[in-house]
Design a protein around this motif. Structure first.
Motif, mmCIF file in Angstrom:
data_model
loop_
_atom_site.group_PDB
_atom_site.id
_atom_site.type_symbol
_atom_site.label_atom_id
_atom_site.label_comp_id
_atom_site.label_asym_id
_atom_site.label_seq_id
_atom_site.Cartn_x
_atom_site.Cartn_y
_atom_site.Cartn_z
ATOM 1 N N MET A 102 -15.766 -16.183 5.907
ATOM 2 C CA MET A 102 -15.260 -14.836 5.856
ATOM 3 C C MET A 102 -16.008 -13.987 6.888
ATOM 4 O O MET A 102 -17.216 -14.060 7.005
ATOM 5 N N THR A 103 -15.264 -13.166 7.620
ATOM 6 C CA THR A 103 -15.889 -12.301 8.624
ATOM 7 C C THR A 103 -16.302 -10.977 7.990
ATOM 8 O O THR A 103 -15.881 -10.644 6.877
ATOM 9 N N ASP A 104 -17.116 -10.218 8.722
ATOM 10 C CA ASP A 104 -17.517 -8.890 8.243
ATOM 11 C C ASP A 104 -16.308 -7.995 8.017
ATOM 12 O O ASP A 104 -16.275 -7.210 7.077
ATOM 13 N N ASP A 105 -15.286 -8.109 8.899
ATOM 14 C CA ASP A 105 -14.077 -7.298 8.732
ATOM 15 C C ASP A 105 -13.397 -7.606 7.409
ATOM 16 O O ASP A 105 -12.904 -6.713 6.725
ATOM 17 N N ASP A 106 -13.344 -8.887 7.052
ATOM 18 C CA ASP A 106 -12.737 -9.264 5.779
ATOM 19 C C ASP A 106 -13.503 -8.649 4.616
ATOM 20 O O ASP A 106 -12.918 -8.182 3.653
ATOM 21 N N LEU A 107 -14.813 -8.670 4.688
ATOM 22 C CA LEU A 107 -15.627 -8.103 3.614
ATOM 23 C C LEU A 107 -15.421 -6.597 3.496
ATOM 24 O O LEU A 107 -15.303 -6.064 2.397
ATOM 25 N N VAL A 108 -15.360 -5.899 4.608
ATOM 26 C CA VAL A 108 -15.146 -4.453 4.583
ATOM 27 C C VAL A 108 -13.766 -4.148 4.023
ATOM 28 O O VAL A 108 -13.617 -3.302 3.132
ATOM 29 N N SER A 109 -12.753 -4.813 4.521
ATOM 30 C CA SER A 109 -11.403 -4.530 4.033
ATOM 31 C C SER A 109 -11.281 -4.873 2.552
ATOM 32 O O SER A 109 -10.605 -4.168 1.797
ATOM 33 N N ARG A 110 -11.944 -5.923 2.140
ATOM 34 C CA ARG A 110 -11.923 -6.291 0.714
ATOM 35 C C ARG A 110 -12.563 -5.196 -0.137
ATOM 36 O O ARG A 110 -12.066 -4.843 -1.190
ATOM 37 N N GLN A 111 -13.677 -4.651 0.333
ATOM 38 C CA GLN A 111 -14.339 -3.576 -0.412
ATOM 39 C C GLN A 111 -13.462 -2.325 -0.479
ATOM 40 O O GLN A 111 -13.451 -1.618 -1.494
ATOM 41 N N ILE A 112 -12.706 -2.050 0.568
ATOM 42 C CA ILE A 112 -11.789 -0.909 0.557
ATOM 43 C C ILE A 112 -10.695 -1.135 -0.483
ATOM 44 O O ILE A 112 -10.336 -0.232 -1.233
ATOM 45 N N VAL A 113 -10.179 -2.360 -0.553
ATOM 46 C CA VAL A 113 -9.160 -2.691 -1.553
ATOM 47 C C VAL A 113 -9.724 -2.524 -2.963
ATOM 48 O O VAL A 113 -9.087 -1.936 -3.837
ATOM 49 N N VAL A 114 -10.919 -3.026 -3.201
ATOM 50 C CA VAL A 114 -11.551 -2.917 -4.520
ATOM 51 C C VAL A 114 -11.764 -1.447 -4.881
ATOM 52 O O VAL A 114 -11.461 -1.017 -6.003
ATOM 53 N N LEU A 115 -12.257 -0.665 -3.931
ATOM 54 C CA LEU A 115 -12.460 0.765 -4.169
ATOM 55 C C LEU A 115 -11.136 1.452 -4.477
ATOM 56 O O LEU A 115 -11.044 2.262 -5.408
ATOM 57 N N GLY A 116 -10.110 1.114 -3.722
ATOM 58 C CA GLY A 116 -8.787 1.693 -3.968
ATOM 59 C C GLY A 116 -8.280 1.387 -5.366
ATOM 60 O O GLY A 116 -7.707 2.247 -6.041
ATOM 61 N N ARG A 117 -8.501 0.166 -5.821
ATOM 62 C CA ARG A 117 -8.080 -0.209 -7.176
ATOM 63 C C ARG A 117 -8.823 0.598 -8.234
ATOM 64 O O ARG A 117 -8.236 1.021 -9.231
ATOM 65 N N LYS A 118 -10.130 0.792 -8.028
ATOM 66 C CA LYS A 118 -10.918 1.558 -8.994
ATOM 67 C C LYS A 118 -10.445 3.010 -9.048
ATOM 68 O O LYS A 118 -10.304 3.593 -10.133
ATOM 69 N N ILE A 119 -10.180 3.591 -7.893
ATOM 70 C CA ILE A 119 -9.688 4.976 -7.854
ATOM 71 C C ILE A 119 -8.310 5.056 -8.494
ATOM 72 O O ILE A 119 -8.021 5.952 -9.290
ATOM 73 N N ARG A 120 -7.430 4.116 -8.159
ATOM 74 C CA ARG A 120 -6.079 4.110 -8.722
ATOM 75 C C ARG A 120 -6.122 3.941 -10.239
ATOM 76 O O ARG A 120 -5.375 4.587 -10.973
ATOM 77 N N HIS A 121 -7.027 3.095 -10.727
ATOM 78 C CA HIS A 121 -7.156 2.886 -12.168
ATOM 79 C C HIS A 121 -7.540 4.195 -12.867
ATOM 80 O O HIS A 121 -6.941 4.556 -13.884
ATOM 81 N N ARG A 122 -8.515 4.911 -12.321
ATOM 82 C CA ARG A 122 -8.900 6.212 -12.897
ATOM 83 C C ARG A 122 -7.736 7.186 -12.878
ATOM 84 O O ARG A 122 -7.503 7.914 -13.829
ATOM 85 N N ARG A 123 -7.019 7.218 -11.752
ATOM 86 C CA ARG A 123 -5.885 8.135 -11.620
ATOM 87 C C ARG A 123 -4.805 7.793 -12.637
ATOM 88 O O ARG A 123 -4.249 8.668 -13.298
ATOM 89 N N ASN A 124 -4.512 6.509 -12.774
ATOM 90 C CA ASN A 124 -3.470 6.099 -13.711
ATOM 91 C C ASN A 124 -3.831 6.456 -15.149
ATOM 92 O O ASN A 124 -2.984 6.933 -15.913
ATOM 93 N N LEU A 125 -5.082 6.226 -15.540
ATOM 94 C CA LEU A 125 -5.517 6.590 -16.896
ATOM 95 C C LEU A 125 -5.402 8.090 -17.120
ATOM 96 O O LEU A 125 -4.912 8.548 -18.158
ATOM 97 N N TYR A 126 -5.850 8.867 -16.143
ATOM 98 C CA TYR A 126 -5.799 10.319 -16.282
ATOM 99 C C TYR A 126 -4.350 10.812 -16.296
ATOM 100 O O TYR A 126 -4.000 11.681 -17.100
ATOM 101 N N SER A 127 -3.513 10.261 -15.450
ATOM 102 C CA SER A 127 -2.099 10.661 -15.413
ATOM 103 C C SER A 127 -1.431 10.404 -16.755
ATOM 104 O O SER A 127 -0.697 11.258 -17.273
ATOM 105 N N ARG A 128 -1.687 9.224 -17.333
ATOM 106 C CA ARG A 128 -1.114 8.909 -18.646
ATOM 107 C C ARG A 128 -1.586 9.900 -19.700
ATOM 108 O O ARG A 128 -0.826 10.278 -20.589
ATOM 109 N N ASN A 129 -2.835 10.304 -19.594
ATOM 110 C CA ASN A 129 -3.389 11.281 -20.520
ATOM 111 C C ASN A 129 -2.650 12.624 -20.424
ATOM 112 O O ASN A 129 -2.585 13.372 -21.400
ATOM 113 N N LEU A 130 -2.083 12.913 -19.261
ATOM 114 C CA LEU A 130 -1.308 14.143 -19.047
ATOM 115 C C LEU A 130 0.188 13.923 -19.283
ATOM 116 O O LEU A 130 0.993 14.794 -18.977
ATOM 117 N N ASP A 131 0.560 12.742 -19.794
ATOM 118 C CA ASP A 131 1.960 12.381 -20.010
ATOM 119 C C ASP A 131 2.749 12.353 -18.700
ATOM 120 O O ASP A 131 3.873 12.836 -18.619
#
Length: 146
Positions: free
Chosen positions: A1-30
């Motif tokens: 795996m190259t450094d670029d792959d690791l960076v892009s992977r971390q961006i994907v993981v971060l995006g999922r964590k942010i999206r998960h928080r957003r989805n939980l909060y959105s559901r809380n607001l109906d």
């Protein structure tokens, strides 16, 4: 795996964590996350139409209309004819819609504060610059089919 792959992977993981928080909060607001995105778009872009939202989100017109229609049903927005184009409808917030928008905005600020708790303002600006450059690189290249 190259450094670029690791960076892009971390961006994907971060995006999922942010999206998960957003989805939980959105559901809380109906709201669905797509409805929350629409509220955010129309708050950031007043006097816009469903077609503008469709273009910004890169979704079909039918999907954009359905999302907006559900927000109308929930009493969060209204549609009013455009004074310049009889076919287009401008989106306006109701009082309840403005309240939801304020709640979403508060959540975004809280998430941002948590995300960057130990970043200096300079580091935050640097990261923003780098993320914009990466995003621009993808936009320039266009979508690829693998």
């Amino acid at each position: 795996m190259t450094d670029d792959d690791l960076v892009s992977r971390q961006i994907v993981v971060l995006g999922r964590k942010i999206r998960h928080r957003r989805n939980l909060y959105s559901r809380n607001l109906d709201l669905t996350s797509e409805q929350a995105d629409a509220i955010r778009f129309f708050a950031d872009h007043p006097q816009q139409t469903i077609a503008d939202f469709r273009t910004f989100e890169e979704i079909t017109h039918q999907t954009a209309r359905l999302i907006v229609h559900r927000l109308v049903q929930k009493g969060l927005i209204t549609l009013q004819p455009s004074p310049t184009d009889g076919r287009a409808k401008l989106v306006h917030f109701t009082v309840a819609g403005l309240e939801k928008q304020a709640e979403l905005e508060q959540h975004i600020w809280q998430t941002s504060a948590t995300l960057f708790a130990d970043f200096t303002p300079t580091e935050q600006r640097q990261l923003l610059t780098l993320l914009r450059r990466a995003s621009d690189n993808l936009a320039k290249k266009g979508p690829e089919i693998f």
